[in-house]
Enzyme design. Structure first.
Site, short mmCIF file in Angstrom:
data_model
loop_
_atom_site.label_atom_id
_atom_site.label_comp_id
_atom_site.label_asym_id
_atom_site.label_seq_id
_atom_site.Cartn_x
_atom_site.Cartn_y
_atom_site.Cartn_z
N SER A 154 0.85 -1.20 0.00
CA SER A 154 0.00 0.00 0.00
C SER A 154 0.88 1.24 0.00
O SER A 154 2.01 1.20 0.50
CB SER A 154 -0.87 0.03 1.26
OG SER A 154 -1.53 1.27 1.38
N TYR A 168 -1.96 -1.50 10.48
CA TYR A 168 -2.11 -1.70 9.03
C TYR A 168 -0.93 -1.10 8.27
O TYR A 168 -0.31 -1.75 7.42
CB TYR A 168 -3.42 -1.07 8.56
CG TYR A 168 -3.65 -1.17 7.07
CD1 TYR A 168 -4.15 -2.34 6.51
CD2 TYR A 168 -3.36 -0.11 6.22
CE1 TYR A 168 -4.36 -2.45 5.14
CE2 TYR A 168 -3.56 -0.21 4.85
CZ TYR A 168 -4.07 -1.38 4.31
OH TYR A 168 -4.25 -1.48 2.96
N1 LIG Z 1 -8.74 -0.38 -1.41
C1 LIG Z 1 -7.66 0.33 -1.21
O1 LIG Z 1 -7.72 1.55 -1.30
C2 LIG Z 1 -6.34 -0.33 -0.92
C3 LIG Z 1 -5.18 0.44 -0.98
C4 LIG Z 1 -3.95 -0.16 -0.75
C5 LIG Z 1 -3.89 -1.51 -0.48
N2 LIG Z 1 -5.03 -2.26 -0.41
C6 LIG Z 1 -4.90 -3.70 -0.14
O2 LIG Z 1 -5.60 -4.42 -1.14
C7 LIG Z 1 -5.97 -5.69 -0.61
C8 LIG Z 1 -7.44 -5.91 -0.90
O3 LIG Z 1 -8.20 -5.00 -0.08
P1 LIG Z 1 -9.49 -4.24 -0.57
O4 LIG Z 1 -9.26 -2.81 -0.38
O5 LIG Z 1 -9.91 -4.74 -1.90
O6 LIG Z 1 -10.51 -4.63 0.59
P2 LIG Z 1 -11.67 -5.70 0.68
O7 LIG Z 1 -12.70 -5.45 -0.35
O8 LIG Z 1 -12.08 -5.70 2.11
O9 LIG Z 1 -10.92 -7.06 0.33
C9 LIG Z 1 -10.20 -7.81 1.26
C10 LIG Z 1 -10.48 -9.27 1.00
O10 LIG Z 1 -9.70 -10.05 1.89
C11 LIG Z 1 -10.47 -11.16 2.28
N3 LIG Z 1 -10.01 -11.63 3.57
C12 LIG Z 1 -9.98 -10.97 4.75
N4 LIG Z 1 -9.53 -11.79 5.72
C13 LIG Z 1 -9.26 -12.97 5.13
C14 LIG Z 1 -8.80 -14.21 5.61
N5 LIG Z 1 -8.52 -14.41 6.91
N6 LIG Z 1 -8.61 -15.22 4.73
C15 LIG Z 1 -8.91 -15.05 3.41
N7 LIG Z 1 -9.38 -13.91 2.90
C16 LIG Z 1 -9.55 -12.88 3.77
C17 LIG Z 1 -11.92 -10.65 2.35
O11 LIG Z 1 -12.89 -11.67 2.07
P3 LIG Z 1 -13.64 -12.49 3.24
O12 LIG Z 1 -14.26 -11.50 4.16
O13 LIG Z 1 -14.61 -13.35 2.50
O14 LIG Z 1 -12.58 -13.31 3.91
C18 LIG Z 1 -11.95 -9.62 1.23
O15 LIG Z 1 -12.47 -10.14 0.03
C19 LIG Z 1 -5.65 -5.65 0.88
O16 LIG Z 1 -4.42 -6.32 1.11
C20 LIG Z 1 -5.51 -4.18 1.16
O17 LIG Z 1 -4.69 -3.92 2.27
C21 LIG Z 1 -6.25 -1.70 -0.62
#
Ligand SMILES: NC(=O)c1ccc[n+]([C@@H]2O[C@H](COP(=O)([O-])OP(=O)(O)OC[C@H]3O[C@@H](n4cnc5c(N)ncnc54)[C@H](OP(=O)(O)O)[C@@H]3O)[C@@H](O)[C@H]2O)c1
Length: 271
Positions: A154, A168
């Site tokens: 990130s 985080y």
């Molecule tokens: N969106 C942003 O702005 C942003 C920016 C920088 C980095 N990121 C990174 O991008 C990645 C995806 O995040 P996102 O923003 O797309 O958020 P998100 O929609 O909440 O996606 C996170 C996913 O991780 C899964 N997850 C959580 N705990 C888990 C576990 N114990 N085992 C397996 N799966 C698990 C969740 O599904 P379940 O609940 O079904 O397990 C969910 O589908 C993350 O690593 C986040 O830190 C996001």
């Protein structure tokens, strides 16, 4: 085969994207399916993964998706996920360690357990899932076409910005460092390891701040390119790193952040 296909196709590759029923994982999985890969998507909510795989298969694309449950927050969960993957394939060309969690609370109230919870999914799982899947990555790897690991870092792991998410941001800095150390270690095995360092994208994790178009525009105003990220921004980076085009890139922390990682408030001599 067209020039673009030769360079950017992932046809015939097998991939696992964790946490791909929502957000950035879904964007990466959709790109891989559309470009011809066979993609497994897994997270705790197996039903959601099955549904999303069905939706991706409904795109009429060259690739296929398959969804099932997988929980990376514990050693037994990782072992079960690895067993599911091994039951489906004996080689893995692409692993996207996308599953992630966050925790926000003011400094004074930040709970002790929010460190282990966040590091468990965001860092420990990245290391152990990758390590457990090495035999499958090795089986897919070749000099001309290395296997690929993409970790989700990130911009918050690059810039010293906590935004109440203390564990985080530290976890994402750890992901970046782990990415570089694994990149040099795995190079001899012909496995590349890179990280995305995204800025703000719409997802479940960021829904509190980006769910509506108005909110998204508001967040975008703080980004140098004046918008939040889109699915195409993730798709382009995913296909670059997973295709022939990205086969010589390893150890990169790729900013996909509209310029946030080079943004600063410093001025020296010019008003
Ligand atoms: N969106 C942003 O702005 C942003 C920016 C920088 C980095 N990121 C990174 O991008 C990645 C995806 O995040 P996102 O923003 O797309 O958020 P998100 O929609 O909440 O996606 C996170 C996913 O991780 C899964 N997850 C959580 N705990 C888990 C576990 N114990 N085992 C397996 N799966 C698990 C969740 O599904 P379940 O609940 O079904 O397990 C969910 O589908 C993350 O690593 C986040 O830190 C996001």
């Amino acid at each position: 085969m067209s020039y673009l296909d030769e360079l950017f196709s992932v046809a015939g590759k097998t991939a696992l994207v964790t946490g791909a029923a929502t957000g950035i994982g879904r964007m990466a999985a959709a790109a891989l399916v559309r470009a011809g890969a066979s993609v497994m998507i897994a997270s705790r909510k197996g039903e959601d993964c099955i549904r999303v795989a069905g939706e991706l298969n409904g795109l009429g694309a060259a690739g296929r998706a398959e969804g099932f449950a997988g929980d990376v927050s514990s050693e037994t969960g990782i072992a079960a996920l690895v067993a599911e993957v091994k039951a489906r394939t004996d080689r893995l060309h692409v692993l996207v360690n996308n599953a992630g969690v966050s925790w926000g609370a003011p400094l004074e109230d930040f709970p002790y357990h929010a460190w282990a919870k966040v590091f468990g999914v965001n860092v420990t799982a990245v290391f152990h899932l990758t390590r457990e899947l090495l035999p499958l990555l090795d089986a897919a790897a070749s000099d001309a076409d290395p296997a690929r690991v993409i970790n989700l870092g990130s911009v918050m792991g690059t810039q010293p910005l906590a935004d109440d998410a203390y564990s985080y941001t530290a976890s994402k800095a750890a992901v970046h460092h782990l990415t570089r150390t694994l990149a040099i270690e795995f190079a001899a095995r012909r496995i590349t390891v890179n990280a995305f360092a995204p800025g703000p994208f719409q997802s479940r994790m960021t829904a509190f701040a980006t769910a509506t178009e108005e909110q998204a525009r508001h967040v975008g105003r703080h980004v140098p390119l004046r918008r939040i990220g889109t699915p195409d921004d993730i798709a382009g980076a995913t296909l670059y790193l997973c295709s022939r085009a990205g086969s010589y890139v390893t150890g990169a922390i790729l900013p996909i952040d509209g310029g946030q990682s080079v943004q600063h408030g410093l001025t020296l001599f010019k008003e």
